[in-house]
Design an enzyme around this catalytic site. Sequence first.
Site: not given
Ligand SMILES: Cc1cc2nc3c(=O)[nH]c(=O)nc-3n(C[C@H](O)[C@H](O)[C@H](O)COP(=O)(O)OP(=O)(O)OC[C@H]3O[C@@H](n4cnc5c(N)ncnc54)[C@H](O)[C@@H]3O)c2cc1C
Lengths: 384, 303
Positions: A129, A246
Amino acid sequence: MDLTYTPEEEEFRARLREWLAAVLPTLPPKPPPEDWPARRAYDLGWQRMLYDAGYAGLHWPVDAGGRGATPTQHLIFLEETEQAGAPYVGAGFVGLLHAGPTIAAEGTAEQRARWLPPILRGEQVWCQGFSEPDAGSDLAALRTRARRDGDDYVVSGSKIWTSHAEVADWCELLVRTDPSAPKHRGITWLAMPMDAPGITVRPLKTLAGSAEFAEVFLDEVRVPVGHRVGAENDGWRVTMVTLSFERGTAFVGEVIACRRVLGELAREARKNGRWDDPALRRRLGRLNAEFRALWRLTQWNVSEAERSGGVPGAGGSVFKLRYSHARQELYDAAADVLGAQALDLDRPWVPDRLSSLSYTIAAGTSQIQRNIVAERILGLPKGR
Amino acid sequence: MTRPVHFQLTDDQRALRDGVRELLEGRFGRQALRTALDTPGLDRTLWRELGEAGFFALRLPEAEGGVGVGLPEAVLAFEQAGRVLLPGPLVATHLAADARVPGAATGEAVVTAVQGGLVEWLDEADVVRGDASGAVPLRSVDPLTPLHRVPDGGGTAPPDVPLAVLLTAAEQLGSASRTCELAVQHARTREQFGRPVGAFQAVKHLCAGMLERVGTARAAVYAAAVTADPLDIAAARLLADEAALHGARDCLQVHGGMGFTWESDVHLHLKRAWVRARRSGDVTESEEILAGDLLADLPGATV
Ligand SMILES: Cc1cc2nc3c(=O)[nH]c(=O)nc-3n(C[C@H](O)[C@H](O)[C@H](O)COP(=O)(O)OP(=O)(O)OC[C@H]3O[C@@H](n4cnc5c(N)ncnc54)[C@H](O)[C@@H]3O)c2cc1C
């Protein structure tokens, strides 16, 4: 530079192979993809078999109940299990690869004794989470609040994209304990039982149509202070310690699997006539080069970890960046081989094509990986 | 536990790499590179010095006056040559030394070869391997590699072609890592809008992409050096070409207008990378070899 294994490593491989040949035929049939309780039971059943055979927690330290294997032995283990078609770690992922190692590194003796053995024996599932609706790439912006009340923390807020939340027993939870501190300094790591009152799990349907992740709403959930790993407000560091667990082995099985799929694609193309198209052949040839290189890069990174005593090199981000893109290209090529059948969800590779779309997002998007490579490896100035 | 798998440079290999780098940077640094641009012809003194240092005789047995090391060491040396854009038919002369062509090992002879329908440095060569009859000069795009075109491709290829491809890939790798460094250096120092241009994400991501390609290509090239397997070599070639060509282009972009000048070294990397990519023959061949491998365990597979 050397690509041969020691006699000890070859013996480890031979014994593992023998064991896999004996046990894999005794596995129950794979459950249907949408039956999560059955999938949990299947994944945990496999973990129990590993435990009984002495392969559980191979890469964990011995004093945490693991086998203290070298990165190379871990590489061999992942290579052989994938090649033999053994089950994937599945629902055990967070417990075995993230929460468990965090507890092993930062937990008290009591916490280790309580939480680690059930992970290794395949009795408990953990979920992660971390992400929130307003804290994705900027994870440290998380807002889920934990307020101290006697011997408990009282937690309110919401998490999102939590994989396996529906079938999890425990959640490794990041919460904000000091809203006035700079954002990285007010975070705490808690182990939250998923059956605690005040938790609501709402499954989210992925674009593949499945429900593998969920929203988790927390309303005044009481988590005992004894469930805190590391000091209060030190949760960011506690979490990052584990990310650095990792050792270059994260995608070993997947790279092997991709190479197998590539061979299958070539055979399918030959069967359906697509192979006569030189453009397609060249595309598959390039992918062969790509995955061969990724396999070599894996071996390189693992050897580097081996040399540095388990501390990973900077290779991880470079690898993830390259691999997640290559995997998407692989399944796009699969669609090219399949032709019109690429639109049929019942064809092999079509569902995989859909799930490959998450690779450039989950666990740090490609943009974030590029920021990491540019700033931490190349030393370019930090962005605004 | 005895020694674990060790797909990393040994201490000796590190020392060799650093030694070659020091030698080449000392003897063919930036100033020498710019001088060579204005001085047509091959520097024979440098060629003999390379011979004396063992550059061509690396893989010959010590009993024959060689250095007695293997392909991985040769690859490390050629990577360094690629970094500094060392001119001359290095690969052809190195392989001629293996084939005991007189004078090649010591650097007394300059040996070139017909490769990919072209011959490099024909007018300077004492020995030509392959059939260069009827070769016609062309105005080479790379100012540091004179070229002749051979009308019908130069006949049958010599048997050491895979090694030539691998050593060329090593040069491409060296050039790719150098252009990555040049881009990063420039991005850290050139300021616009009140900050180093490397603080802009669009620039940052170009640099990250360069490192990603270098890192992947390096693993492929070094592995091919260890196995000498034709499939590993074909893969290494594709990855190294990509890293060098794409890297030089992105490096040019990061340099802005400066990147388009004769005075900058970036174009020299790009042009040499074009020449080397051609030296290894058609890309399609490497791709087809690797495609064919996917069906290798199929009975009756033809392509
Ligand atoms: C299949 C799947 C499983 C997952 N499982 C888990 C889980 O078990 N637990 C958990 O905690 N999370 C989980 N996640 C979440 C995942 O870690 C996040 O989706 C990811 O970190 C991106 O965050 P966001 O979705 O809020 O996208 P955002 O951060 O909102 O990004 C939106 C866009 O903006 C870009 N962006 C954002 N910040 C920057 C920056 N500084 N510079 C350039 N570009 C930027 C991103 O690259 C992206 O293209 C999962 C995600 C997926 C898809």
